[in-house]
Design a protein around this motif. Structure first.
Motif, PDB file in Angstrom:
ATOM      1  N   SER A 100       0.850  -1.193   0.000  1.00  0.00           N
ATOM      2  CA  SER A 100       0.000   0.000   0.000  1.00  0.00           C
ATOM      3  C   SER A 100       0.881   1.237   0.000  1.00  0.00           C
ATOM      4  CB  SER A 100      -0.903   0.008   1.232  1.00  0.00           C
ATOM      5  OG  SER A 100      -1.765  -1.102   1.232  1.00  0.00           O
ATOM      6  N   ARG A 101       0.346   2.340  -0.533  1.00  0.00           N
ATOM      7  CA  ARG A 101       1.116   3.592  -0.603  1.00  0.00           C
ATOM      8  C   ARG A 101       0.251   4.758  -0.155  1.00  0.00           C
ATOM      9  NH1 ARG A 101       5.945   3.183  -2.882  1.00  0.00           N
ATOM     10  NH2 ARG A 101       6.426   1.210  -3.892  1.00  0.00           N
ATOM     11  N   ASP A 102       0.901   5.721   0.536  1.00  0.00           N
ATOM     12  CA  ASP A 102       0.197   6.916   0.979  1.00  0.00           C
ATOM     13  C   ASP A 102       0.158   7.931  -0.169  1.00  0.00           C
ATOM     14  OD1 ASP A 102       2.681   8.185   0.829  1.00  0.00           O
ATOM     15  OD2 ASP A 102       3.012   8.142   3.001  1.00  0.00           O
ATOM     16  N   PRO A 103      -0.496   9.083   0.033  1.00  0.00           N
ATOM     17  CA  PRO A 103      -0.590  10.079  -1.045  1.00  0.00           C
ATOM     18  C   PRO A 103       0.767  10.557  -1.573  1.00  0.00           C
ATOM     19  CG  PRO A 103      -2.203  10.563   0.657  1.00  0.00           C
ATOM     20  CD  PRO A 103      -1.339   9.459   1.185  1.00  0.00           C
ATOM     21  N   ASP A 104       1.812  10.441  -0.760  1.00  0.00           N
ATOM     22  CA  ASP A 104       3.144  10.837  -1.202  1.00  0.00           C
ATOM     23  C   ASP A 104       3.882   9.708  -1.899  1.00  0.00           C
ATOM     24  OD1 ASP A 104       2.859  13.416  -0.148  1.00  0.00           O
ATOM     25  OD2 ASP A 104       3.490  12.730   1.844  1.00  0.00           O
ATOM     26  N   GLY A 105       3.225   8.573  -2.056  1.00  0.00           N
ATOM     27  CA  GLY A 105       3.845   7.452  -2.738  1.00  0.00           C
ATOM     28  C   GLY A 105       4.724   6.585  -1.863  1.00  0.00           C
ATOM     29  N   GLN A 106       4.683   6.807  -0.548  1.00  0.00           N
ATOM     30  CA  GLN A 106       5.529   6.035   0.356  1.00  0.00           C
ATOM     31  C   GLN A 106       4.831   4.738   0.790  1.00  0.00           C
ATOM     32  OE1 GLN A 106       8.741   6.756   1.184  1.00  0.00           O
ATOM     33  NE2 GLN A 106       8.441   8.306  -0.408  1.00  0.00           N
ATOM     34  N   PRO A 107       5.535   3.609   0.782  1.00  0.00           N
ATOM     35  CA  PRO A 107       4.902   2.343   1.174  1.00  0.00           C
ATOM     36  C   PRO A 107       4.626   2.278   2.673  1.00  0.00           C
ATOM     37  CG  PRO A 107       7.249   2.031   0.810  1.00  0.00           C
ATOM     38  CD  PRO A 107       6.940   3.437   0.383  1.00  0.00           C
ATOM     39  N   PHE A 108       3.492   1.702   3.022  1.00  0.00           N
ATOM     40  CA  PHE A 108       3.153   1.534   4.429  1.00  0.00           C
ATOM     41  C   PHE A 108       2.388   0.230   4.610  1.00  0.00           C
ATOM     42  CE2 PHE A 108      -0.664   3.410   2.689  1.00  0.00           C
ATOM     43  CZ  PHE A 108      -1.700   2.847   3.407  1.00  0.00           C
ATOM     44  N   LEU A 109       2.281  -0.221   5.848  1.00  0.00           N
ATOM     45  CA  LEU A 109       1.508  -1.414   6.173  1.00  0.00           C
ATOM     46  C   LEU A 109       0.120  -1.009   6.629  1.00  0.00           C
ATOM     47  CD1 LEU A 109       4.372  -2.641   6.112  1.00  0.00           C
ATOM     48  CD2 LEU A 109       3.739  -4.010   8.112  1.00  0.00           C
ATOM     49  N   THR A 110      -0.885  -1.728   6.167  1.00  0.00           N
ATOM     50  CA  THR A 110      -2.223  -1.512   6.693  1.00  0.00           C
ATOM     51  C   THR A 110      -2.252  -2.013   8.139  1.00  0.00           C
ATOM     52  OG1 THR A 110      -3.060  -3.690   6.039  1.00  0.00           O
ATOM     53  CG2 THR A 110      -3.190  -1.919   4.399  1.00  0.00           C
ATOM     54  N   GLN A 111      -3.284  -1.634   8.871  1.00  0.00           N
ATOM     55  CA  GLN A 111      -3.388  -2.107  10.250  1.00  0.00           C
ATOM     56  C   GLN A 111      -3.475  -3.634  10.304  1.00  0.00           C
ATOM     57  OE1 GLN A 111      -6.688   0.079  12.072  1.00  0.00           O
ATOM     58  NE2 GLN A 111      -5.210   1.356  13.139  1.00  0.00           N
ATOM     59  N   THR A 112      -4.141  -4.211   9.327  1.00  0.00           N
ATOM     60  CA  THR A 112      -4.240  -5.677   9.278  1.00  0.00           C
ATOM     61  C   THR A 112      -2.876  -6.304   9.065  1.00  0.00           C
ATOM     62  OG1 THR A 112      -6.501  -5.576   8.410  1.00  0.00           O
ATOM     63  CG2 THR A 112      -5.286  -7.622   8.056  1.00  0.00           C
ATOM     64  N   GLU A 113      -2.089  -5.729   8.148  1.00  0.00           N
ATOM     65  CA  GLU A 113      -0.747  -6.252   7.891  1.00  0.00           C
ATOM     66  C   GLU A 113       0.171  -6.048   9.088  1.00  0.00           C
ATOM     67  OE1 GLU A 113      -0.709  -5.425   3.031  1.00  0.00           O
ATOM     68  OE2 GLU A 113      -0.031  -3.889   4.454  1.00  0.00           O
ATOM     69  N   MET A 114       0.053  -4.880   9.720  1.00  0.00           N
ATOM     70  CA  MET A 114       0.885  -4.591  10.887  1.00  0.00           C
ATOM     71  C   MET A 114       0.565  -5.560  12.018  1.00  0.00           C
ATOM     72  SD  MET A 114       3.262  -2.574  12.014  1.00  0.00           S
ATOM     73  CE  MET A 114       4.039  -3.447  13.377  1.00  0.00           C
ATOM     74  N   LYS A 115      -0.714  -5.806  12.221  1.00  0.00           N
ATOM     75  CA  LYS A 115      -1.139  -6.766  13.248  1.00  0.00           C
ATOM     76  C   LYS A 115      -0.554  -8.138  12.971  1.00  0.00           C
ATOM     77  CE  LYS A 115      -5.299  -9.355  14.513  1.00  0.00           C
ATOM     78  NZ  LYS A 115      -6.739  -9.515  14.253  1.00  0.00           N
ATOM     79  N   ALA A 116      -0.556  -8.547  11.709  1.00  0.00           N
ATOM     80  CA  ALA A 116      -0.047  -9.869  11.349  1.00  0.00           C
ATOM     81  C   ALA A 116       1.455  -9.968  11.572  1.00  0.00           C
ATOM     82  CB  ALA A 116      -0.388 -10.178   9.894  1.00  0.00           C
ATOM     83  N   VAL A 117       2.208  -8.947  11.135  1.00  0.00           N
ATOM     84  CA  VAL A 117       3.662  -8.966  11.316  1.00  0.00           C
ATOM     85  C   VAL A 117       4.017  -9.018  12.794  1.00  0.00           C
ATOM     86  CG1 VAL A 117       5.800  -7.649  11.014  1.00  0.00           C
ATOM     87  CG2 VAL A 117       4.158  -7.812   9.139  1.00  0.00           C
TER      88      VAL A 117
END
Length: 386
Positions: A42-59
């Motif tokens: 996933s990417r924010d409006p600036d094009g930077q990759p981030f984890l969704t809350q679901t992905e963060m929870k899983a990691v």
């Protein structure tokens, strides 16, 4: 640095573990991702990759289950990532006081990661001279969790959640300073926004073997709130297979109505999971047969030590974490270098408090506890490794 796909920043086994998470699989499938093909970040409006809350929870959940079971709450990791980096993989903050960069999801410094790896023994993920490795989510979260673990018992004292979080932000000297209070308040608010952690094992009701009624499905309880009351959530499939092969464990589990894939821990009156004596001894036998078969260590000795240290509670008691409260390598070193009595005293009191007296009360209590394991009845045709 530029990550476009999950494959760019995780190892194949970590990606496989993510696909195995029900919530992640659903989120990725709904977004048009397919197993066997590259998964977009996933990417924010600036094009930077981030984890969704679901992905963060899983990691966070995967890291804790693998390396820090019962030692911390995955929610703590997620909440710190939420307010520290907004879950951005390539987050970077410059610490003016320390004159170094904080990197990645947990804002971990290269210096701290190297210290955790080289001096504290946290080497499940690499920490090299290349700081960019800290942008990898599993690596960063692993070292962040390791640091939280150390803070939780700083100076040999069991620390509060507030101390841990504030010390993570500003160091142990600032854990009670006003400069870290705002961080902790934002942390508490962030915890309220996290996804529910009650769905970790979908469809399996919380219950116990010894006479307590089952609660509603997906309702989990424990003293640390992680809800892992099932053997299958705490150990690998290979370990479970070995436990099922133990005659005493097989008899215990069969009598309790356990089924493969959903074996419940016994719970005490406060719903704290614990192991039966047969289970403790089986675990000790498996560990010794795999790793220390030539060392002459008796499974009954490890089992008795576990009972005295933790009363067989999965999560330990007080400052003692886990069944043994100490890593097996340290226990092995003590066992090889001293007599059995001095090993037991050193394990329970500390090496500096060994007296070796014949009528030592701790030693006598240990001998009494040891008898419970040496006298376990053998099942015909079974094999006990002593």
């Amino acid at each position: 640095m530029s990550f476009k796909y999950w494959e760019d920043c995780v190892d194949p086994e970590d990606l496989e573990a993510l696909w195995a998470e029900t919530d992640v699989e659903k989120e990725w499938t709904d977004a048009g991702e397919n197993m066997g093909k590259k998964v977009h970040l996933s990417r924010d409006p600036d094009g930077q990759p981030f984890l969704t809350q679901t992905e963060m929870k899983a990691v966070a959940g995967i890291i804790v289950r693998r390396h820090f079971p019962s030692l911390m709450e995955p929610e703590m990791i997620c909440a710190i990532a939420e307010i520290g980096s907004d879950r951005r993989l390539l987050a970077l903050q410059y610490d003016k006081k320390a004159k170094e960069n904080k990197l990645g999801i947990m804002l971990m410094t290269q210096k701290k990661a190297e210290w955790l790896s080289r001096e504290m023994g946290y080497q499940s993920y690499q920490s090299t001279d290349n700081p960019e490795i800290l942008y990898r989510p599993f690596t960063n979260v692993y070292f962040g969790a390791a640091y939280l673990k150390i803070l939780s018992n700083f100076d040999g004292m069991k620390r509060s959640e507030e101390f841990i979080v504030r010390a993570y932000r500003g160091g142990t000297k600032k854990a009670t300073h006003k400069s870290t209070n705002d961080f902790f308040q934002r942390y508490l608010l962030a915890k309220q926004t996290l996804p529910s952690w009650e769905k970790h094992i979908s469809g399996i009701p919380f219950s116990r073997r010894e006479g307590v009624e089952s609660a509603e499905p997906n309702t989990f309880q424990s003293e640390i709130g992680d809800g892992w009351t099932y053997w299958d959530s705490r150990v690998s499939p290979d370990d479970m297979e070995e436990l099922w092969k133990s005659p005493e464990v097989l008899k215990d589990w069969t009598k309790s109505g356990e089924r493969r894939g959903r074996v419940r821990f016994s719970l005490d009156s406060e719903k704290r999971p614990y192991l039966s004596r047969a289970e403790v001894k089986a675990v000790a036998e498996i560990i010794i047969s795999r790793y220390f078969s030539r060392e002459g260590i008796q499974a009954s000795v490890l089992a008795a030590l576990a009972e005295m240290c933790s009363m067989r509670f999965v999560n330990g008691v007080d400052a003692c974490t886990g069944l043994m409260g100490i890593d097996y390598q340290t226990a092995l070193w003590l066992y090889k270098e001293r007599t059995e009595q001095s090993v037991v005293e050193a394990f329970l009191r500390g090496p500096e408090n060994v007296n070796g007296q014949e009528n030592d009360p701790i030693w006598n209590k240990f001998l009494s506890t040891l008898s419970h394991y040496q006298d376990i009845r053998r099942v015909p045709g079974g094999c006990n490794i002593l």
